[in-house]
Scaffold this active site. Structure first.
Site, PDB file in Angstrom:
ATOM      1  N   ARG A  45       0.548  -0.956   0.163  1.00 51.22           N
ATOM      2  CA  ARG A  45      -0.206   0.229  -0.416  1.00 51.22           C
ATOM      3  C   ARG A  45       0.961   1.300  -0.106  1.00 51.22           C
ATOM      4  O   ARG A  45       1.722   1.425   0.333  1.00 51.22           O
ATOM      5  CB  ARG A  45      -0.644   0.329   1.013  1.00 51.22           C
ATOM      6  N   GLY A  46       0.641   2.296  -0.294  1.00 51.91           N
ATOM      7  CA  GLY A  46       1.039   3.968  -0.634  1.00 51.91           C
ATOM      8  C   GLY A  46       0.994   3.809  -2.876  1.00 51.91           C
ATOM      9  O   GLY A  46       1.330   3.206  -2.699  1.00 51.91           O
ATOM     10  N   ARG A  88      -7.211  -0.476  -6.480  1.00 50.40           N
ATOM     11  CA  ARG A  88      -7.437   1.388  -6.045  1.00 50.40           C
ATOM     12  C   ARG A  88      -7.016   1.691  -6.379  1.00 50.40           C
ATOM     13  O   ARG A  88      -6.666   2.315  -7.830  1.00 50.40           O
ATOM     14  CB  ARG A  88      -5.858   0.498  -5.568  1.00 50.40           C
ATOM     15  N   GLN A 191      -2.849   2.847   9.660  1.00 48.98           N
ATOM     16  CA  GLN A 191      -1.187   2.870   8.889  1.00 48.98           C
ATOM     17  C   GLN A 191       0.069   4.241  10.224  1.00 48.98           C
ATOM     18  O   GLN A 191       0.973   3.658   9.741  1.00 48.98           O
ATOM     19  CB  GLN A 191      -0.998   3.927   8.043  1.00 48.98           C
ATOM     20  N   ASP A 232      -1.661  10.849  -2.561  1.00 52.30           N
ATOM     21  CA  ASP A 232      -2.347   9.633  -3.979  1.00 52.30           C
ATOM     22  C   ASP A 232      -2.815   9.991  -5.103  1.00 52.30           C
ATOM     23  O   ASP A 232      -2.796  10.142  -6.214  1.00 52.30           O
ATOM     24  CB  ASP A 232      -3.764   8.968  -3.437  1.00 52.30           C
ATOM     25  N   ASN A 242      -6.078  12.643  -0.870  1.00 45.82           N
ATOM     26  CA  ASN A 242      -4.686  11.553  -0.264  1.00 45.82           C
ATOM     27  C   ASN A 242      -5.682  10.805   1.360  1.00 45.82           C
ATOM     28  O   ASN A 242      -6.741  11.047   1.294  1.00 45.82           O
ATOM     29  CB  ASN A 242      -3.875  12.524   0.959  1.00 45.82           C
ATOM     30  N   LYS A 243      -4.580  10.474   2.190  1.00 48.96           N
ATOM     31  CA  LYS A 243      -5.466   9.534   3.210  1.00 48.96           C
ATOM     32  C   LYS A 243      -6.570  10.469   3.474  1.00 48.96           C
ATOM     33  O   LYS A 243      -6.778  10.628   4.057  1.00 48.96           O
ATOM     34  CB  LYS A 243      -4.941   8.494   4.251  1.00 48.96           C
TER      35      LYS A 243
HETATM   36  O1  MRU Z   1      -4.679   3.638   1.468  1.00 44.05           O
HETATM   37  P1  MRU Z   1      -3.173   3.612   1.917  1.00 44.05           P
HETATM   38  O2  MRU Z   1      -2.183   3.278   2.992  1.00 44.05           O
HETATM   39  O3  MRU Z   1      -2.853   3.559   0.534  1.00 44.05           O
HETATM   40  O4  MRU Z   1      -3.077   5.433   1.552  1.00 44.05           O
HETATM   41  C1  MRU Z   1      -1.480   5.470   1.295  1.00 44.05           C
HETATM   42  C2  MRU Z   1      -1.909   7.358   1.565  1.00 44.05           C
HETATM   43  O5  MRU Z   1      -3.126   7.971   1.875  1.00 44.05           O
HETATM   44  C3  MRU Z   1      -0.489   7.817   1.982  1.00 44.05           C
HETATM   45  O6  MRU Z   1      -0.694   8.959   2.634  1.00 44.05           O
HETATM   46  C4  MRU Z   1       0.205   8.112  -0.088  1.00 44.05           C
HETATM   47  O7  MRU Z   1      -0.555   6.857  -0.994  1.00 44.05           O
HETATM   48  C5  MRU Z   1       1.247   9.061  -0.377  1.00 44.05           C
HETATM   49  S1  MRU Z   1       2.593   7.632   0.243  1.00 44.05           S
HETATM   50  C6  MRU Z   1       4.395   8.350  -0.165  1.00 44.05           C
END
Ligand code: MRU
Length: 349
Positions: A45-46, A88, A191, A232, A242-243
């Site tokens: 993830r990320g 995703r 996370q 993202d 973003n998250k």
């Molecule tokens: O759902 P995730 O854990 O994949 O979401 C990740 C995020 O929102 C991070 O902040 C983003 O991907 C940046 S990672 C360098």
């Protein structure tokens, strides 16, 4: 700096992020379905690492069926691309990586399996270089003694090697700046509590963990000097997906006049579409209803579980990229960065 994800003799090697911080387990993925499952379940993830994983997944598929006729294999890879994209939908990096590999496969002549792997490898190498430069560029925003609030996880685990937002903080600490970090736990997948806390601890950076609902308290009381998060997807006007929870933090940061910084490679920028909630991924309600497999809400409770939100550009103070630190007005600075002007460490204003 080692890589979080790599290609090794026909397998994709990475860390199972769902097991951290309790177990550091390296996994070897041999097939497209295994990578699809790993992305869906957030073992990987990320945004940046998902992009590279998707490119490698296409390479696995092309290698497995290297003997089928070219046209058939190309069709198969396009289908694989659709499957990957559906896992995703919000992050721009995976969509861009899939498009890039498929367009290379369609235009280059020669062995499809070789072309696919070479393109996936170039994508991984480009990420590594971009992340390293981005982390360098971000140092101009961090001062000795700063307390920085971060959300979710944007460290090396979320990327190919260096991280983005958290990567900047790790490097600032290693270079001798006496910073400290406030990390949000990041409900529902934690996370922050699991991964950011693990990376900060591993690197000896002083930090405090808070629940997401404590951000107002922290910012209103002046307990953080700045906020720094990853992204993202970033649109041309400077709005940022973003998250989930990022919008709340950015809104509070604006209210209490705390600079709100975002860090992301240029591959996260979406030059085509406009900020759009229809691409926000909705995840399984069980992520909210259960903690560690244990049900916490009464039976029959319904949930809303969006994985991301969108922060409007006017809440963002600057965006750190490998092409420089972009400042408002973002339409202009992002446009310049996307067109390749203002390279390296220039500050675009
Ligand atoms: O759902 P995730 O854990 O994949 O979401 C990740 C995020 O929102 C991070 O902040 C983003 O991907 C940046 S990672 C360098």
């Amino acid at each position: 700096m080692g890589r979080t994800i790599r290609w090794e003799r026909g397998t994709v090697v990475t860390v199972d992020q769902t097991l951290l911080p309790h177990h550091f387990k390296i996994i070897r993925l041999r097939t497209l379905p295994q990578v699809l499952e790993a992305i869906r379940e957030m073992k990987i993830r990320g945004a940046p690492i998902i992009g590279v994983a998707a490119a490698y997944a296409l390479a696995l598929e092309a290698y497995r069926d290297r003997h089928v006729p070219r046209q058939q294999l190309v069709r198969q890879l396009r289908k694989a691309g659709d499957l990957l994209r559906s896992t995703r939908p919000t992050g721009r990096d995976m969509h861009r990586a899939v498009e890039r590999v498929l367009s290379r496969v369609m235009t280059a002549s020669g062995d499809v399996s070789r072309i696919t792997l070479l393109e996936a490898q170039s994508i991984a190498n480009e990420y590594e270089r971009a992340e390293r430069q981005l982390v360098k560029n971000g140092q101009s925003l961090i001062e000795d003694g700063d307390v920085i609030l971060t959300h979710c996880n944007s460290g090396p685990l979320a990327t190919v090697a260096w991280g983005t937002g958290l990567g900047i903080l790790l490097r600032a600490w290693k270079s001798g700046k006496r910073i400290s970090v406030i990390a949000t736990e990041t409900r529902p997948m934690l996370q922050g509590a699991r991964l950011t806390a693990w990376e900060l601890k591993h690197n000896g950076v002083p930090f405090k963990l808070i629940t997401d609902s404590m951000v107002g308290y922290v910012l209103a009381r002046g307990l953080a000097d700045k906020v720094l998060v990853g992204a993202d997807r970033i649109w041309k006007d400077g709005s940022v997906a973003n998250k989930i929870g990022t919008l709340t933090i950015a809104t509070l940061a604006k209210e209490y006049r705390v600079p709100f910084y975002v860090a992301a490679p240029m591959s996260t920028f979406d030059p085509e579409s406009s900020p759009n909630y229809s691409i926000i991924e909705m995840r399984d309600p069980r992520e909210i209803l259960e903690i560690g497999g244990e049900r916490i809400a009464p039976p029959g409770v319904k949930c809303l579980n969006p994985a991301f939100d969108i922060t409007p550009a006017e809440h963002v103070s600057a965006i750190v990229t490998e092409r420089g630190v972009l400042r408002p007005p973002f339409r202009r600075s992002i446009n310049r960065a996307l067109s390749g002007r203002g390279r390296a460490t220039h500050i675009l204003e």
